[in-house]
Design an enzyme around this catalytic site. Structure first.
Site, mmCIF file in Angstrom:
data_model
loop_
_atom_site.group_PDB
_atom_site.id
_atom_site.type_symbol
_atom_site.label_atom_id
_atom_site.label_comp_id
_atom_site.label_asym_id
_atom_site.label_seq_id
_atom_site.Cartn_x
_atom_site.Cartn_y
_atom_site.Cartn_z
ATOM 1 N N CYS A 2 0.519 -1.016 -0.088
ATOM 2 C CA CYS A 2 0.049 -0.142 -0.084
ATOM 3 C C CYS A 2 0.841 1.376 0.246
ATOM 4 O O CYS A 2 1.761 1.461 -0.097
ATOM 5 C CB CYS A 2 -0.534 0.036 0.902
ATOM 6 S SG CYS A 2 -2.259 -1.923 1.632
ATOM 7 N N ARG A 50 -4.456 1.806 -0.112
ATOM 8 C CA ARG A 50 -4.693 -0.010 -0.003
ATOM 9 C C ARG A 50 -4.414 -0.514 -1.359
ATOM 10 O O ARG A 50 -5.285 -0.250 -2.246
ATOM 11 C CB ARG A 50 -6.234 -0.026 0.657
ATOM 12 C CG ARG A 50 -5.809 -2.018 0.814
ATOM 13 C CD ARG A 50 -6.836 -2.435 1.404
ATOM 14 N NE ARG A 50 -7.246 -3.756 2.056
ATOM 15 C CZ ARG A 50 -7.939 -4.793 2.319
ATOM 16 N NH1 ARG A 50 -8.892 -4.320 2.238
ATOM 17 N NH2 ARG A 50 -7.119 -6.007 2.116
ATOM 18 N N LEU A 51 -3.883 -1.195 -1.197
ATOM 19 C CA LEU A 51 -3.319 -2.292 -2.886
ATOM 20 C C LEU A 51 -4.565 -3.348 -1.994
ATOM 21 O O LEU A 51 -3.720 -4.308 -0.965
ATOM 22 C CB LEU A 51 -2.435 -2.667 -3.349
ATOM 23 C CG LEU A 51 -2.214 -3.374 -4.703
ATOM 24 C CD1 LEU A 51 -3.067 -3.585 -5.101
ATOM 25 C CD2 LEU A 51 -0.956 -4.250 -4.745
#
Length: 614
Positions: A2, A50-51
């Site tokens: 992230c 966020r990933l």
């Protein structure tokens, strides 16, 4: 994986500065395309992009936990590969969990062990925890520096971010570059903490930083240390094999599609073979990706560091493991495309001049992201196991400087700086800077009593690579991958493996008379014979003269602007000569210079920095 950002100000009320916090956070939208969030209180603001990789619905951030005296809030980037074991341990201590994410494990680990949680983590991570009860911010970076974290002290606190651009989005951090920043930009020694921008630095790997009303303090929780190695060759090879098997198994954990970056070299092929075996046991087929260039195999010419093209070895490995393989084949126009260059420089924030090696990596990652979210990569194997050619070159090893700067028959240390404006070059005194950096670096190495001269030198060389050289590669990997929202994991950076192999004597690292003997022996059971026998070859670079010709055209366009700030940094006369050279016979240092000129020009366009060195 992230992007995180934040601001601590003990003399201000940040609840009215949401717009600034949002701006800092949004600079890293590519790092976290799946979600965003902020946590703002009177003296702290945290931002997160966020990933989603683990617990896709439940891992949103900032994540908050209640304590007896207030709240803990965390923003976290990376992965803790041992989060399942830690979660089980914490449950046994009475903790309950709302999610399956590793972020919550780290947060509750801090609640249980305080800053001591860092000693229990295995992974790649950079995170910030606001401890309301203690009225402090805690910043942490992983042991090897896989995940980036930048800091900018202010009169009453601190700004931080996964990338410089997040900090530069705050009005408190002007985009200024001074002489100290420029020295490292041109010297390529990877000075610890260097971030180019005045007032900004990287939090060092293996470091915990605390920010409270008393000021800023930091401590090192991990560093490379010299220890006696008692295992013989067979036990050492077995230990390396066992560690790699466990590491790859841990790093394949994800709730999204995974793959391996395959170059056909020993490092990536070893990961490919191990990953394919692990996934096959689960009934899954491994995906692999490789980068290549149009007509590279047919027209390949051996050079100082590359004896063979990658493609034949890539095919051998993919066929051997039965992977679902794809080659990403690039042409000179794609590699020199100025829009790609802008994306690369915008991702890195720093114009390092790596040219097609940056562009091709970015384009490779962009293609991978269409089909996978997590990739395993072979960075740091050469640093850990002693793979680079200069590890085995007497001239480079005897030189009183960084071996990677001394190894070249065509590019001397001084010729690397020919492109720098002569007045600026004299002002920066780059030879003295490199000498000072080298002296500082070797002073950090500790040795065992009774080490031979060879062992002392090779321990020093390994230390230089593991604390300096590899950090440049890890930063490049992180920026190019996160620019397209791809998480790239680096199994060879697991600190257990690094510690163990670092302390193996050099005679063990080369026990079969070749480079990376321990890795070759430990992974040969999952490799085709061609790769076992292959000589080290670094990340590929195009040999197509069309690429050099495109560079020349781009620089000619820059030269037409006589008032460009580019010529405050670079020698205009040198560039005028370079654009007239025969692109088919261009010397390596000339092409490197052209790439650097385009990188710096692009950086000036994007950031409009204030340059201060007089």
């Amino acid at each position: 994986m992230c992007g995180i950002a934040g601001w601590v100000s003990f003399e201000s009320d940040l609840t009215g500065r949401q717009v600034v916090v949002d701006a800092m956070t949004e600079t890293m939208a590519c790092r976290g395309p799946d979600a965003r969030g902020t946590y703002v209180r009177e003296h702290v603001a945290l931002g997160h992009r966020r990933l989603a990789v683990i617990d896709l619905p439940g891992g949103s951030q900032p994540m908050v936990a209640a304590t007896g005296g207030g709240q803990l809030a965390i923003v976290y980037s990376g992965e803790a590969y041992n989060y399942r074991e830690l979660r089980a341990r914490l449950r046994g201590l009475g903790h309950s969990f709302r999610t399956d994410s590793d972020t919550e494990v780290v947060l509750r680990g801090y609640l249980e062990w305080g800053e001591g949680v860092v000693n229990r983590l295995n992974g790649m991570y950079a995170f910030a925890i606001w401890d309301q009860q203690a009225d402090k911010l805690v910043l942490v970076r992983d042991r090897m520096g896989i995940k980036p974290l930048y800091i900018y002290p202010t009169p009453d606190g601190l700004l931080f971010g996964s990338e410089p651009k997040a900090i530069l989005a705050n009005p408190l951090a002007p985009a200024v570059v001074d002489a100290d920043g420029l020295r490292e930009l041109f010297a390529f020694t990877k000075a610890p903490g260097w971030a180019l921008w005045k007032g900004m630095s990287e939090l060092l790997p293996g470091t915990v930083m605390t920010v409270d009303r008393r000021g800023i303090r930091q401590r090192t929780y991990w560093r490379l240390t010299a220890r006696a190695h008692h295992d013989d060759t067979e036990r050492t090879v077995t230990r390396v094999r066992d560690l790699l098997t466990d590491i790859v198994d841990r790093q394949l954990v994800a709730d999204v599609p995974r793959c391996v970056l395959l170059s056909g070299g020993l490092d990536s092929s070893a990961l490919t073979g191990l990953a394919a075996r692990q996934l096959a046991r689960r009934g899954e087929r491994l995906r692999t990706f490789a980068v290549d260039f149009v007509n590279q195999e047919e027209n390949f010419v051996p050079d100082e560091i590359r004896d063979t093209p990658d493609s034949p070895f890539v095919r051998d490995v993919a066929r051997s493991v039965g992977s679902e393989h794809r080659d990403v084949v690039l042409n000179p126009a794609e590699l020199s495309d100025l829009s790609v260059r802008r994306a690369v420089i915008g991702a890195r924030d720093i114009p390092l001049g790596l040219g097609d090696m940056d562009s091709s990596l970015y384009l490779l990652f962009r293609a991978i992201r269409e089909r996978s979210t997590v990739a395993l990569s072979g960075e740091s194997a050469d640093e850990v196991f002693g793979g680079y050619r200069w590890f085995h070159d007497g001239t480079a090893l005897r030189a009183e400087t960084f071996p990677w700067l001394a190894f070249s028959s065509t590019l001397t240390l001084e010729s690397r700086w020919d492109i720098v404006d002569p007045g600026l070059r004299a002002r920066l005194d780059l030879p003295a800077y490199v000498a000072d950096q080298y002296a500082t670096a070797i002073a950090e190495v500790d040795h065992l009593p009774g080490e031979s001269d060879l062992e002392r030198r090779m321990r020093t060389v390994c230390h230089l690579h593991l604390t300096r050289f590899v950090r440049q590669l890890l930063d490049r990997k992180d920026r190019m991958s996160m620019a397209v929202g791809l998480e790239v994991r680096v199994p060879f950076c697991d600190h257990r493996l690094v510690e163990y192999v670092y302390n193996a004597p050099w005679e063990l690292k080369t026990f079969d008379g070749r480079e990376k003997s321990l890795l070759r022996a430990a992974a040969k059971h999952v490799l085709p014979r061609s790769v076992v026998d292959r000589v080290k070859s670094p990340y590929p670079s195009t040999q197509d003269p069309g690429y050099a010709a495109n560079l020349q055209q781009h620089v000619k366009e820059r030269l037409a602007d006589h008032d460009s700030p580019l010529f405050h940094l670079l020698d205009r006369e040198w560039l005028l000569r370079a654009v007239e050279e025969d692109s088919a016979r261009m010397a390596p240092q000339v092409r490197i210079g052209l790439d650097r000129a385009i990188d710096i020009g692009t950086w000036l366009d994007l950031y409009s920095p204030e340059l201060q060195w007089n």
